[in-house]
Scaffold this motif. Sequence first.
Motif, PDB file in Angstrom:
ATOM      1  N   THR A 122       0.841  -1.194   0.000  1.00 40.94           N
ATOM      2  CA  THR A 122       0.000   0.000   0.000  1.00 40.94           C
ATOM      3  C   THR A 122       0.876   1.243   0.000  1.00 40.94           C
ATOM      4  O   THR A 122       2.058   1.188   0.340  1.00 40.94           O
ATOM      5  CB  THR A 122      -0.927   0.032   1.231  1.00 40.94           C
ATOM      6  N   GLY A 123       0.280   2.366  -0.384  1.00 42.11           N
ATOM      7  CA  GLY A 123       1.011   3.616  -0.375  1.00 42.11           C
ATOM      8  C   GLY A 123       1.267   4.090   1.045  1.00 42.11           C
ATOM      9  O   GLY A 123       0.742   3.562   2.018  1.00 42.11           O
ATOM     10  N   GLY A 124       2.083   5.114   1.168  1.00 36.90           N
ATOM     11  CA  GLY A 124       2.405   5.636   2.489  1.00 36.90           C
ATOM     12  C   GLY A 124       3.855   5.399   2.822  1.00 36.90           C
ATOM     13  O   GLY A 124       4.543   4.590   2.187  1.00 36.90           O
ATOM     14  N   SER A 125       4.332   6.109   3.829  1.00 44.78           N
ATOM     15  CA  SER A 125       5.730   6.004   4.231  1.00 44.78           C
ATOM     16  C   SER A 125       5.855   5.150   5.481  1.00 44.78           C
ATOM     17  O   SER A 125       5.241   5.434   6.510  1.00 44.78           O
ATOM     18  CB  SER A 125       6.296   7.406   4.479  1.00 44.78           C
ATOM     19  N   TYR A 126       6.643   4.092   5.369  1.00 41.78           N
ATOM     20  CA  TYR A 126       6.899   3.206   6.502  1.00 41.78           C
ATOM     21  C   TYR A 126       8.292   3.415   7.088  1.00 41.78           C
ATOM     22  O   TYR A 126       8.589   2.937   8.185  1.00 41.78           O
ATOM     23  CB  TYR A 126       6.778   1.742   6.063  1.00 41.78           C
ATOM     24  N   GLN A 127       9.159   4.112   6.345  1.00 36.55           N
ATOM     25  CA  GLN A 127      10.575   4.165   6.678  1.00 36.55           C
ATOM     26  C   GLN A 127      10.838   4.698   8.098  1.00 36.55           C
ATOM     27  O   GLN A 127      11.638   4.135   8.849  1.00 36.55           O
ATOM     28  CB  GLN A 127      11.340   5.017   5.656  1.00 36.55           C
ATOM     29  N   GLU A 128      10.180   5.779   8.464  1.00 39.27           N
ATOM     30  CA  GLU A 128      10.432   6.377   9.778  1.00 39.27           C
ATOM     31  C   GLU A 128      10.018   5.433  10.906  1.00 39.27           C
ATOM     32  O   GLU A 128      10.763   5.229  11.871  1.00 39.27           O
ATOM     33  CB  GLU A 128       9.673   7.701   9.907  1.00 39.27           C
ATOM     34  N   ALA A 129       8.842   4.855  10.780  1.00 39.84           N
ATOM     35  CA  ALA A 129       8.368   3.922  11.801  1.00 39.84           C
ATOM     36  C   ALA A 129       9.244   2.677  11.857  1.00 39.84           C
ATOM     37  O   ALA A 129       9.579   2.183  12.935  1.00 39.84           O
ATOM     38  CB  ALA A 129       6.920   3.542  11.531  1.00 39.84           C
ATOM     39  N   VAL A 130       9.637   2.153  10.687  1.00 42.24           N
ATOM     40  CA  VAL A 130      10.481   0.962  10.633  1.00 42.24           C
ATOM     41  C   VAL A 130      11.829   1.224  11.287  1.00 42.24           C
ATOM     42  O   VAL A 130      12.352   0.377  12.031  1.00 42.24           O
ATOM     43  CB  VAL A 130      10.663   0.496   9.175  1.00 42.24           C
ATOM     44  N   ALA A 131      12.407   2.404  11.034  1.00 41.83           N
ATOM     45  CA  ALA A 131      13.692   2.749  11.648  1.00 41.83           C
ATOM     46  C   ALA A 131      13.572   2.756  13.174  1.00 41.83           C
ATOM     47  O   ALA A 131      14.468   2.271  13.884  1.00 41.83           O
ATOM     48  CB  ALA A 131      14.161   4.110  11.145  1.00 41.83           C
ATOM     49  N   THR A 132      12.474   3.284  13.677  1.00 37.56           N
ATOM     50  CA  THR A 132      12.253   3.316  15.126  1.00 37.56           C
ATOM     51  C   THR A 132      12.086   1.907  15.685  1.00 37.56           C
ATOM     52  O   THR A 132      12.658   1.560  16.727  1.00 37.56           O
ATOM     53  CB  THR A 132      11.008   4.153  15.466  1.00 37.56           C
ATOM     54  N   VAL A 133      11.326   1.085  14.988  1.00 35.90           N
ATOM     55  CA  VAL A 133      11.093  -0.293  15.443  1.00 35.90           C
ATOM     56  C   VAL A 133      12.395  -1.086  15.449  1.00 35.90           C
ATOM     57  O   VAL A 133      12.698  -1.799  16.414  1.00 35.90           O
ATOM     58  CB  VAL A 133      10.050  -0.994  14.548  1.00 35.90           C
ATOM     59  N   LEU A 134      13.188  -0.973  14.389  1.00 35.02           N
ATOM     60  CA  LEU A 134      14.454  -1.695  14.313  1.00 35.02           C
ATOM     61  C   LEU A 134      15.405  -1.281  15.441  1.00 35.02           C
ATOM     62  O   LEU A 134      16.094  -2.122  16.028  1.00 35.02           O
ATOM     63  CB  LEU A 134      15.123  -1.456  12.957  1.00 35.02           C
ATOM     64  N   LYS A 135      15.404   0.004  15.759  1.00 36.28           N
ATOM     65  CA  LYS A 135      16.246   0.492  16.859  1.00 36.28           C
ATOM     66  C   LYS A 135      15.820  -0.132  18.183  1.00 36.28           C
ATOM     67  O   LYS A 135      16.655  -0.590  18.974  1.00 36.28           O
ATOM     68  CB  LYS A 135      16.151   2.018  16.936  1.00 36.28           C
ATOM     69  N   LEU A 136      14.512  -0.174  18.426  1.00 32.13           N
ATOM     70  CA  LEU A 136      14.001  -0.751  19.668  1.00 32.13           C
ATOM     71  C   LEU A 136      14.250  -2.249  19.739  1.00 32.13           C
ATOM     72  O   LEU A 136      14.543  -2.789  20.812  1.00 32.13           O
ATOM     73  CB  LEU A 136      12.504  -0.457  19.796  1.00 32.13           C
ATOM     74  N   VAL A 137      14.153  -2.929  18.596  1.00 36.64           N
ATOM     75  CA  VAL A 137      14.406  -4.365  18.567  1.00 36.64           C
ATOM     76  C   VAL A 137      15.844  -4.664  18.962  1.00 36.64           C
ATOM     77  O   VAL A 137      16.118  -5.594  19.740  1.00 36.64           O
ATOM     78  CB  VAL A 137      14.101  -4.943  17.168  1.00 36.64           C
ATOM     79  N   LEU A 138      16.771  -3.885  18.438  1.00 41.49           N
ATOM     80  CA  LEU A 138      18.188  -4.083  18.777  1.00 41.49           C
ATOM     81  C   LEU A 138      18.460  -3.786  20.245  1.00 41.49           C
ATOM     82  O   LEU A 138      19.260  -4.467  20.896  1.00 41.49           O
ATOM     83  CB  LEU A 138      19.067  -3.196  17.884  1.00 41.49           C
ATOM     84  N   LEU A 139      17.801  -2.772  20.789  1.00 41.09           N
ATOM     85  CA  LEU A 139      18.000  -2.426  22.193  1.00 41.09           C
ATOM     86  C   LEU A 139      17.447  -3.502  23.121  1.00 41.09           C
ATOM     87  O   LEU A 139      18.058  -3.858  24.126  1.00 41.09           O
ATOM     88  CB  LEU A 139      17.336  -1.073  22.507  1.00 41.09           C
ATOM     89  N   ARG A 140      16.301  -4.033  22.775  1.00 44.93           N
ATOM     90  CA  ARG A 140      15.646  -5.037  23.633  1.00 44.93           C
ATOM     91  C   ARG A 140      16.199  -6.443  23.396  1.00 44.93           C
ATOM     92  O   ARG A 140      16.242  -7.257  24.312  1.00 44.93           O
ATOM     93  CB  ARG A 140      14.142  -5.038  23.381  1.00 44.93           C
ATOM     94  N   ALA A 141      16.575  -6.719  22.152  1.00 42.02           N
ATOM     95  CA  ALA A 141      17.096  -8.040  21.776  1.00 42.02           C
ATOM     96  C   ALA A 141      16.126  -9.157  22.158  1.00 42.02           C
ATOM     97  O   ALA A 141      16.534 -10.248  22.575  1.00 42.02           O
ATOM     98  CB  ALA A 141      18.462  -8.280  22.418  1.00 42.02           C
ATOM     99  N   GLU A 142      14.833  -8.897  22.023  1.00 40.15           N
ATOM    100  CA  GLU A 142      13.818  -9.904  22.327  1.00 40.15           C
ATOM    101  C   GLU A 142      13.468 -10.668  21.053  1.00 40.15           C
ATOM    102  O   GLU A 142      13.424 -10.082  19.963  1.00 40.15           O
ATOM    103  CB  GLU A 142      12.568  -9.244  22.902  1.00 40.15           C
ATOM    104  N   PRO A 143      13.187 -11.958  21.166  1.00 36.51           N
ATOM    105  CA  PRO A 143      12.877 -12.753  19.959  1.00 36.51           C
ATOM    106  C   PRO A 143      11.668 -12.236  19.180  1.00 36.51           C
ATOM    107  O   PRO A 143      11.668 -12.238  17.959  1.00 36.51           O
ATOM    108  CB  PRO A 143      12.606 -14.158  20.520  1.00 36.51           C
ATOM    109  N   LYS A 144      10.632 -11.787  19.918  1.00 39.58           N
ATOM    110  CA  LYS A 144       9.422 -11.298  19.254  1.00 39.58           C
ATOM    111  C   LYS A 144       8.949 -10.008  19.917  1.00 39.58           C
ATOM    112  O   LYS A 144       9.001  -9.886  21.139  1.00 39.58           O
ATOM    113  CB  LYS A 144       8.299 -12.341  19.330  1.00 39.58           C
ATOM    114  N   THR A 145       8.498  -9.071  19.101  1.00 36.36           N
ATOM    115  CA  THR A 145       7.929  -7.827  19.626  1.00 36.36           C
ATOM    116  C   THR A 145       6.711  -7.431  18.793  1.00 36.36           C
ATOM    117  O   THR A 145       6.607  -7.793  17.611  1.00 36.36           O
ATOM    118  CB  THR A 145       8.938  -6.656  19.611  1.00 36.36           C
ATOM    119  N   ILE A 146       5.805  -6.701  19.421  1.00 40.97           N
ATOM    120  CA  ILE A 146       4.641  -6.136  18.735  1.00 40.97           C
ATOM    121  C   ILE A 146       4.519  -4.689  19.173  1.00 40.97           C
ATOM    122  O   ILE A 146       4.464  -4.399  20.370  1.00 40.97           O
ATOM    123  CB  ILE A 146       3.349  -6.896  19.094  1.00 40.97           C
ATOM    124  N   MET A 147       4.520  -3.757  18.228  1.00 44.27           N
ATOM    125  CA  MET A 147       4.455  -2.332  18.535  1.00 44.27           C
ATOM    126  C   MET A 147       3.420  -1.647  17.659  1.00 44.27           C
ATOM    127  O   MET A 147       3.348  -1.912  16.454  1.00 44.27           O
ATOM    128  CB  MET A 147       5.816  -1.657  18.307  1.00 44.27           C
TER     129      MET A 147
END
Length: 214
Positions: free
Chosen positions: A21-46
């Motif tokens: 779909t249209g729209g920008s995901y890049q900013e949200a994805v960058a934030t999610v990836l940063k949080l995933v690396l910080l938490r290092a949890e196998p699964k996350t939902i945000m």
Amino acid sequence: MTITYSCVANGRAVLAELALTGGSYQEAVATVLKLVLLRAEPKTIMQMGSFVYHTLFIDGITYLCATDNALDTITPSAFLKNVSETFLRNPLMSQEHFSPSNAVAADFQQVLGKYMMKYNKNQDDTPISTLRSQVTDVKNIMSQNIDEILESENRLSIFTDRTDDLQTTAKESPKTRKALRRMWRKHFRKVIIITVAILLSIIIILLSTNVIPA
């Protein structure tokens, strides 16, 4: 529920991605990836904006997808598991120079598209869809029972009115009073049972969709 975006990232670098779909995901994805690396949890939902981001983190690689529904966590989890298995089966994916410009990354975009179409197409076969159908059936049965109770109460009201009319000429007998009490207790129990059943149905669907942690 629809999977609208997915990607595979090494750390914070997106290796392959696809948006349906249209729209920008890049900013949200960058934030999610940063949080995933910080938490290092196998699964996350945000939840971010109008989308819900699900991730699977394995050996430094993040598999991510965005959906438009917060209730269904089963479908995104199955999607990410399939994507990760396909990614790890390809020996080229372990190359140190794997990057977004790599031909393998471009090919993997097609893999993301294939799985996104598969899971978006098969929504009617998911456990959550089956559960929703069952809850709908329960609600329909509840509605029928409520209609029957209302109809019974209407008949009881007519009977009570007639009894009141009789009271003007004769004193109400003990048997009549007992009959009325029994009828009221019967209908009261029906209302309680229906209310409890509806509450249990709601709790079951919330537990099944992980809205309430099990």
